[in-house]
Design an enzyme around this catalytic site. Structure first.
Site, PDB file in Angstrom:
ATOM      1  CG  ASP A   1       2.425 -25.922  54.798  1.00 53.17           C
ATOM      2  OD1 ASP A   1       2.865 -26.953  55.312  1.00 53.17           O
ATOM      3  OD2 ASP A   1       1.269 -25.502  54.977  1.00 53.17           O
TER       4      ASP A   1
ATOM      5  CG  ASP B   1       4.194 -28.341  58.819  1.00 54.32           C
ATOM      6  OD1 ASP B   1       4.313 -27.645  57.792  1.00 54.32           O
ATOM      7  OD2 ASP B   1       3.148 -28.935  59.126  1.00 54.32           O
TER       8      ASP B   1
ATOM      9  CG  HIS C   1      -2.340 -23.508  52.890  1.00 53.94           C
ATOM     10  ND1 HIS C   1      -3.279 -24.084  53.724  1.00 53.94           N
ATOM     11  CD2 HIS C   1      -1.156 -24.085  53.198  1.00 53.94           C
ATOM     12  CE1 HIS C   1      -2.671 -24.961  54.523  1.00 53.94           C
ATOM     13  NE2 HIS C   1      -1.389 -24.982  54.221  1.00 53.94           N
TER      14      HIS C   1
ATOM     15  CD  GLU D   1      -0.179 -30.976  58.152  1.00 50.14           C
ATOM     16  OE1 GLU D   1      -0.293 -30.397  59.230  1.00 50.14           O
ATOM     17  OE2 GLU D   1      -0.384 -30.386  57.061  1.00 50.14           O
ATOM     18  CD  GLU D   2      -1.282 -28.516  54.259  1.00 53.11           C
ATOM     19  OE1 GLU D   2      -2.211 -28.089  54.965  1.00 53.11           O
ATOM     20  OE2 GLU D   2      -0.152 -27.999  54.233  1.00 53.11           O
TER      21      GLU D   2
ATOM     22  CG  HIS E   1       3.074 -31.934  55.634  1.00 55.27           C
ATOM     23  ND1 HIS E   1       2.501 -31.401  54.505  1.00 55.27           N
ATOM     24  CD2 HIS E   1       3.143 -30.923  56.535  1.00 55.27           C
ATOM     25  CE1 HIS E   1       2.222 -30.117  54.732  1.00 55.27           C
ATOM     26  NE2 HIS E   1       2.605 -29.799  55.945  1.00 55.27           N
TER      27      HIS E   1
ATOM     28  CG  ASP F   1      -0.149 -33.312  52.284  1.00 57.07           C
ATOM     29  OD1 ASP F   1       0.737 -33.328  53.164  1.00 57.07           O
ATOM     30  OD2 ASP F   1      -1.332 -33.023  52.531  1.00 57.07           O
TER      31      ASP F   1
HETATM   32 ZN   LIG Z   1       2.278 -27.879  56.874  1.00 51.67          ZN
END
Ligand SMILES: [Zn+2]
Length: 419
Positions: A151, A207, A389, A184-185, A90, A92
């Site tokens: 990520d 991922d 994150h 995705e997030e 992904h 984003d």
């Molecule tokens: Zn991810």
């Protein structure tokens, strides 16, 4: 031609790192509050770059919808009958931490000490123990003011590099469908993927996190809503008459087992997690997340909640409690069990890359869970990213290399198995 990869050549790895750094610098934070697709227009910038990169890498056709890409690569060698595989990542990044102006920092020979970044951010190997696995190797971090975005830009870069290796080393493989998706997030990862162009029934999301880890199991997820109607009476003359909905929440929560909350759970435990409460003494809503790896247990949990609501309702005359339950996603294991050979191949592919494979259940959801609902089983492959994150996020290039090698091996072993 080297069909099984234990490592990636230094030249290709350095291009893979450049590719990762290039993607990481593009601001692609998604936004759960937005109703557009993609949730943020900035994701389209990376989508365009990825589309042109996939073309250069030999994609035969690319389908795009609101930034989501499905790129088709033809088979190579005597593999036209090999079933197609999905490789998915992904674009984003998570909204919890800024992803604007990411400046990747390279530590070419990590010495095992704490890493000091701007804003007094310290990545301490005492907290981030995995770091010590990589002493003497190349680590990439952000500068402390943003997340890094491994990520899942490490996944995007890994998949592009896999396509480059398959082509440049002329490795036989079946058809491949590369899926690069947005949002995705914020759990809308497959909402606008042009699924009608995906023929594959299984494959990989790239991922994951620590080296050697592959995942094929996640929570079943239900959201439970309680609507509690109390009995309103003037507080001055309320004795034996008033039933306060706020007190009823206390009663209701006290009937849930204390060892089945997230703060008391781990591994394969499920839980109840109150997440939202809103209302007055007469009219109140309570929302709980319910999680369990077993679907059968999930139905038992739902029944328990209904029984508790009934019991509270019956104990207080005049009270009404309505409950409703909404499925968010399901454990992808059931879909993947239709492709037992894939799980075996993933394990062997990681071993052949010189890494010990291990798997743990994901205590959350994943894109794979949403694909599973559509009948597409995706095993999640590690990328080498950690502390995701947040500003302490870091990527091990050594693990990233093994992620690329393992993914090439999956494609190659899959072709061998089916031709
Ligand atoms: Zn991810």
């Amino acid at each position: 031609m080297k069909e099984i990869q234990n490592s990636v050549s230094p030249e290709i790895l350095s291009q893979a790192v450049d590719r990762f750094v290039g993607y990481a610098k593009i601001w692609t934070t998604s936004d759960g509050e937005s109703t557009s697709s993609p949730s943020t227009a900035r994701q389209l910038e990376l989508s365009k770059i990825l589309s042109s990169d996939l073309k250069v890498l030999g994609a035969k056709e690319i389908f795009e919808k609101n930034g989501n890409l499905v790129a088709k690569f033809s088979s190579r060698g005597p593999c036209s009958n090999v079933p197609p595989l999905v490789l998915c990542a992904h674009m984003d990044t998570a909204a919890e931490c800024s992803g604007k102006g990411v400046l990747p920092q390279h530590i070419y020979e990590y010495d095992g000490s704490s890493i000091h970044l701007k804003n007094d951010v310290v990545i301490d190997p005492k907290d981030s123990k995995e770091l010590l696995r990589y002493v003497g190797t190349h680590i990439i971090t952000g500068d402390g003011t943003t997340l890094l975005g491994s990520d899942d830009k490490a996944g995007l870069a890994a998949i592009c590099t896999v396509m480059q290796i398959l082509e440049s080393q002329n490795i036989p493989h079946g058809p491949i469908e590369v899926v690069f998706n947005t949002d995705e997030e914020i759990a809308r990862g497959i909402a606008d993927v042009p699924l009608e162009h995906i023929e594959a029934r299984c494959g990989l999301t790239v991922d994951g996190q620590e080296m050697g880890l592959y995942e094929y199991e996640n929570f079943n997820a239900v959201t439970a809503h309680f609507h509690i109607h109390g009995v309103a009476v003037h507080p001055g003359s309320a004795k034996n008459k008033m039933v306060n909905a706020i007190q009823l929440v206390n009663t209701l929560m006290s009937l849930l087992p204390g060892n089945e909350f997230p703060e008391a759970s781990e591994g394969k435990d499920g839980f109840f997690c109150p997440v939202h409460i809103d209302g007055t003494m007469t009219d109140l809503t309570l929302t709980l997340l319910v999680r369990d790896f077993s679907e059968e247990n999930m139905y038992i949990r739902i029944e328990r909640l209904k029984t508790i609501a009934k019991a509270v309702e019956n104990s207080f005359p005049g009270v009404r409690i309505e409950c409703s339950f909404e499925w968010s996603y399901r454990n992808m294991r059931a879909t993947l069990e239709k492709h037992p050979e894939l799980l075996e191949i993933v394990k062997e592919a990681i071993e052949k890359a010189g890494v010990t494979p291990h798997n743990t259940p994901i205590r959350g959801g994943t894109d794979g869970a949403h694909f599973a609902e559509k009948g597409i089983g995706l095993v999640n492959m590690f990328t080498g990213g950690h502390e995701l994150h947040g500003p302490k996020e870091w990527l091990s290039v050594a693990a990233f290399e093994k992620s690329i090698a393992s993914t090439v091996n999956v494609v190659s072993l899959w072709a061998k198995k089916h031709s």
